[in-house]
Design a protein around this motif. Structure first.
Motif, short mmCIF file in Angstrom:
data_model
loop_
_atom_site.label_atom_id
_atom_site.label_comp_id
_atom_site.label_asym_id
_atom_site.label_seq_id
_atom_site.Cartn_x
_atom_site.Cartn_y
_atom_site.Cartn_z
N ASP A 85 0.85 -1.20 0.00
CA ASP A 85 0.00 0.00 0.00
C ASP A 85 0.88 1.25 0.00
OD1 ASP A 85 -1.82 2.03 0.40
OD2 ASP A 85 -2.81 1.09 2.12
N PRO A 86 0.80 2.09 -1.04
CA PRO A 86 1.64 3.29 -1.07
C PRO A 86 1.31 4.30 0.02
CG PRO A 86 0.08 3.30 -2.88
CD PRO A 86 -0.03 1.96 -2.24
N ALA A 87 0.13 4.17 0.62
CA ALA A 87 -0.20 5.05 1.75
C ALA A 87 0.62 4.69 2.98
CB ALA A 87 -1.69 4.96 2.07
N ARG A 88 1.17 3.49 3.00
CA ARG A 88 1.98 3.03 4.13
C ARG A 88 3.47 3.02 3.80
NH1 ARG A 88 1.79 2.24 9.69
NH2 ARG A 88 3.10 0.48 10.28
N HIS A 89 3.80 2.66 2.55
CA HIS A 89 5.20 2.51 2.15
C HIS A 89 5.47 3.29 0.86
CE1 HIS A 89 5.67 -0.77 5.04
NE2 HIS A 89 4.56 -1.29 4.56
N ALA A 90 6.44 4.15 0.90
CA ALA A 90 6.86 4.84 -0.32
C ALA A 90 7.49 3.85 -1.29
CB ALA A 90 7.85 5.95 0.02
N GLU A 91 7.19 4.00 -2.56
CA GLU A 91 7.70 3.08 -3.60
C GLU A 91 7.57 1.62 -3.14
OE1 GLU A 91 11.28 4.60 -5.94
OE2 GLU A 91 11.63 5.49 -3.93
N PRO A 92 6.36 1.16 -2.91
CA PRO A 92 6.17 -0.17 -2.29
C PRO A 92 6.61 -1.33 -3.16
CG PRO A 92 4.08 0.71 -3.06
CD PRO A 92 5.08 1.83 -3.18
N ASP A 93 6.72 -1.13 -4.48
CA ASP A 93 7.13 -2.22 -5.36
C ASP A 93 8.64 -2.33 -5.50
OD1 ASP A 93 4.47 -2.99 -5.88
OD2 ASP A 93 4.28 -1.43 -7.40
N ARG A 94 9.36 -1.50 -4.76
CA ARG A 94 10.83 -1.53 -4.81
C ARG A 94 11.36 -2.23 -3.56
NH1 ARG A 94 14.85 1.68 -2.72
NH2 ARG A 94 13.34 3.19 -1.92
N LEU A 95 12.27 -3.18 -3.76
CA LEU A 95 12.92 -3.86 -2.64
C LEU A 95 14.04 -3.00 -2.09
CD1 LEU A 95 13.17 -6.56 -1.00
CD2 LEU A 95 14.90 -7.25 -2.68
N ASP A 96 14.06 -2.79 -0.78
CA ASP A 96 15.06 -1.95 -0.14
C ASP A 96 15.55 -2.63 1.13
OD1 ASP A 96 16.68 -0.02 0.91
OD2 ASP A 96 15.11 1.50 1.16
N VAL A 97 16.70 -3.32 1.05
CA VAL A 97 17.19 -4.08 2.20
C VAL A 97 17.71 -3.18 3.31
CG1 VAL A 97 17.74 -6.12 0.83
CG2 VAL A 97 19.50 -4.37 1.21
N ALA A 98 17.85 -1.89 3.03
CA ALA A 98 18.26 -0.97 4.09
C ALA A 98 17.13 -0.74 5.09
CB ALA A 98 18.71 0.36 3.49
N GLY A 99 15.94 -1.24 4.76
CA GLY A 99 14.84 -1.18 5.72
C GLY A 99 13.92 0.00 5.49
N ARG A 100 12.75 -0.10 6.08
CA ARG A 100 11.73 0.92 5.97
C ARG A 100 11.18 1.23 7.36
NH1 ARG A 100 9.39 1.31 0.70
NH2 ARG A 100 10.43 -0.07 -0.78
N ASP A 101 10.58 2.40 7.48
CA ASP A 101 10.04 2.80 8.77
C ASP A 101 8.76 2.05 9.12
OD1 ASP A 101 12.09 4.59 9.13
OD2 ASP A 101 11.00 6.27 8.25
N GLY A 102 7.89 1.86 8.11
CA GLY A 102 6.60 1.22 8.37
C GLY A 102 6.70 -0.29 8.40
N GLY A 103 6.04 -0.93 9.36
CA GLY A 103 6.07 -2.37 9.44
C GLY A 103 5.06 -3.01 8.50
N SER A 104 5.20 -4.33 8.34
CA SER A 104 4.27 -5.07 7.49
C SER A 104 3.27 -5.81 8.37
CB SER A 104 5.03 -6.08 6.62
OG SER A 104 5.44 -7.19 7.40
N VAL A 105 2.29 -6.42 7.72
CA VAL A 105 1.32 -7.26 8.44
C VAL A 105 1.50 -8.73 8.04
CG1 VAL A 105 -0.43 -5.54 8.98
CG2 VAL A 105 -0.41 -6.60 6.71
N SER A 106 2.70 -9.09 7.62
CA SER A 106 2.95 -10.45 7.16
C SER A 106 2.75 -11.49 8.26
CB SER A 106 4.37 -10.56 6.59
OG SER A 106 4.50 -9.78 5.43
N PHE A 107 2.99 -11.13 9.50
CA PHE A 107 2.75 -12.03 10.62
C PHE A 107 1.42 -11.76 11.31
CE2 PHE A 107 7.54 -12.49 10.74
CZ PHE A 107 7.54 -13.82 10.36
N GLY A 108 0.55 -10.99 10.66
CA GLY A 108 -0.71 -10.65 11.28
C GLY A 108 -0.57 -9.45 12.18
N SER A 109 -1.59 -9.26 13.01
CA SER A 109 -1.61 -8.14 13.94
C SER A 109 -2.63 -8.45 15.02
CB SER A 109 -1.99 -6.84 13.21
OG SER A 109 -1.83 -5.72 14.04
N GLY A 110 -2.48 -7.81 16.17
CA GLY A 110 -3.44 -8.02 17.24
C GLY A 110 -3.25 -9.34 17.96
N PRO A 111 -4.31 -9.89 18.56
CA PRO A 111 -4.18 -11.09 19.39
C PRO A 111 -3.62 -12.30 18.65
CG PRO A 111 -6.33 -10.06 19.71
CD PRO A 111 -5.69 -9.36 18.56
#
Length: 409
Positions: free
Chosen positions: A324-350
């Motif tokens: 989502d570009p609202a969460r990640h700038a240039e979201p289709d670009r891989l950047d191993v230096a890291g990003r400020d916003g986290g992902s939801v790949s492991f879910g969220s909440g309980p």
């Protein structure tokens, strides 16, 4: 209803992200008939994170999943009884109770204690292909590593690993199908019940000789009343085995494929290996092993002007949220230096993944040793093969070359 490409279309399976982008741009919520006859799809990071935390949405969704068709209810009753008891498909307070039992086995100090074993296994697997000019990374490393690690945590003999992979694959096919066929459900049932029989034997052994492992921990919790039945205990064993293998395997494959498809990022990690922890988080965001999950509406609610009724299925598209570009700038670009916003790949909440740290550590160790042992690693000049599973995104085959020159695979 917004038309979308079929989730089982070959082009979608190879690269779902253009379809996610089109959905996201068309609106935040869409009705699709591809999931159990109808489901609400959510595409944006804020919405996906919200519904994964919303108590009005239930994780208890296996009833319609397993026995959606009337004629299958008796045929799959044993499957449903065991499947529905897994922590993954429970709400509070049952989910909270079981998660509390298992938490200690996944604390940072427990994962740190496991680190030498993970390094040893990865080293052994890489030793086996050290002199090969090319090899299939999935078969050589990504498939055997996570099952050996979770087996170690559960106190399981490695001799059973071949069966574990087959059982896990059958469950993944069933869980990952937008609408599973009866044949897929029957195979998944056979594998889940086979897991149950295996753990029956192991549990009996642990009753006589408890150890410092997850199965022994579950037995202690059953004796203390924190695990309410023998069937509930067996369901957690099966869930741990499945979840401990499936996500990590696909992170390893997807992650290496992304790095080798972006050789500048592979080279940067060689120059700055300290970036690896952040790089693994970025790889999780860039091509998540879990592309979507499901929730059932427990109480009528409104979302983005749509009326969601009790019993409706909601499908948060994790893969779309992570781009989502609202969460990640240039979201289709891989950047191993890291990003400020986290992902939801492991879910969220309980229901955030209890094994998230273990998965990240396995990936960090694997990529670190690959960078050291095979600095010239590259994709072989043959097509990769994606698994035909829209939920559990991963590679069937990932041919790589360890050296320079033409590749013969």
């Amino acid at each position: 209803m917004t038309p979308i490409a079929p989730f089982v279309d070959a082009a979608f399976l190879a690269n779902p992200y253009p379809a996610y982008q089109a959905l996201r741009e068309a609106g935040p919520i869409h009705w699709s008939t591809e999931f159990f006859g109808g489901a609400w799809l959510l595409t944006r990071h804020a919405d996906v994170e919200q519904v994964l935390r919303d108590p009005r949405l239930s994780a208890q969704r296996t009833g319609g999943w397993v026995t959606d068709r009337e004629q299958e209810k008796g045929d799959l009753a044993g499957f449903q009884q065991l499947f529905a008891r897994a922590m993954l498909f429970l709400d509070a307070p049952d989910h909270t109770r079981i998660r509390r039992v298992l938490n200690a086995g996944f604390k940072p100090e427990a994962i740190q204690a496991l680190l030498p074993h993970i390094e040893q296994v990865v080293t052994e697997l890489l030793d086996a292909v050290n002199d090969q000019p090319s090899f299939d990374f999935m078969q050589a490393v990504a498939r055997p590593l996570p099952v050996r690690v979770i087996a170690k945590m559960m106190g399981i003999d490695d001799a059973a690993n071949a069966d574990f992979v087959t059982w896990s694959d059958d469950l993944a096919v069933f869980i990952g199908a937008p609408l599973a066929t009866h044949a897929q459900a029957r195979r998944a049932q056979a594998s889940l019940l086979a897991m149950g029989r295996y753990f029956e034997t192991l549990v009996a052994q642990r009753r006589q000789s408890p150890g410092d492992d997850l199965v022994s921990r579950l037995l202690q919790a059953e004796d203390a009343g924190d695990i309410h039945s023998h069937a509930e205990l067996l369901a957690q064993c099966a869930m741990l085995l499945f979840a401990g293998h499936e996500t990590t395997r696909n992170l390893l494959g997807n992650g290496l494929y992304a790095l080798l498809s972006n050789p500048d990022q592979w080279q940067r990690l060689q120059q700055e290996p300290a970036l690896l922890p952040g790089a693994v988080r970025e790889l999780l965001r860039f091509d998540s092993p879990v592309q979507y999950t499901g929730r059932r509406v427990a109480a009528d609610m409104e979302l983005h002007g749509q009326q969601l009724r009790r019993g409706d299925l909601v499908v948060p598209l994790i893969g779309a949220a992570n781009r989502d570009p609202a969460r990640h700038a240039e979201p289709d670009r891989l950047d191993v230096a890291g990003r400020d916003g986290g992902s939801v790949s492991f879910g969220s909440g309980p229901h955030v993944c209890i094994g998230a740290m273990l998965t990240r550590v396995e990936a960090e160790v694997t990529f670190r040793l690959l960078l050291q042992r095979f600095p010239g690693l590259r994709l072989a000049d043959v097509p990769v093969q994606w698994v035909a599973n829209p939920a559990y995104r991963g590679l069937e085959v990932l041919p790589v070359s360890a050296g320079e020159g033409p590749v013969v695979y």
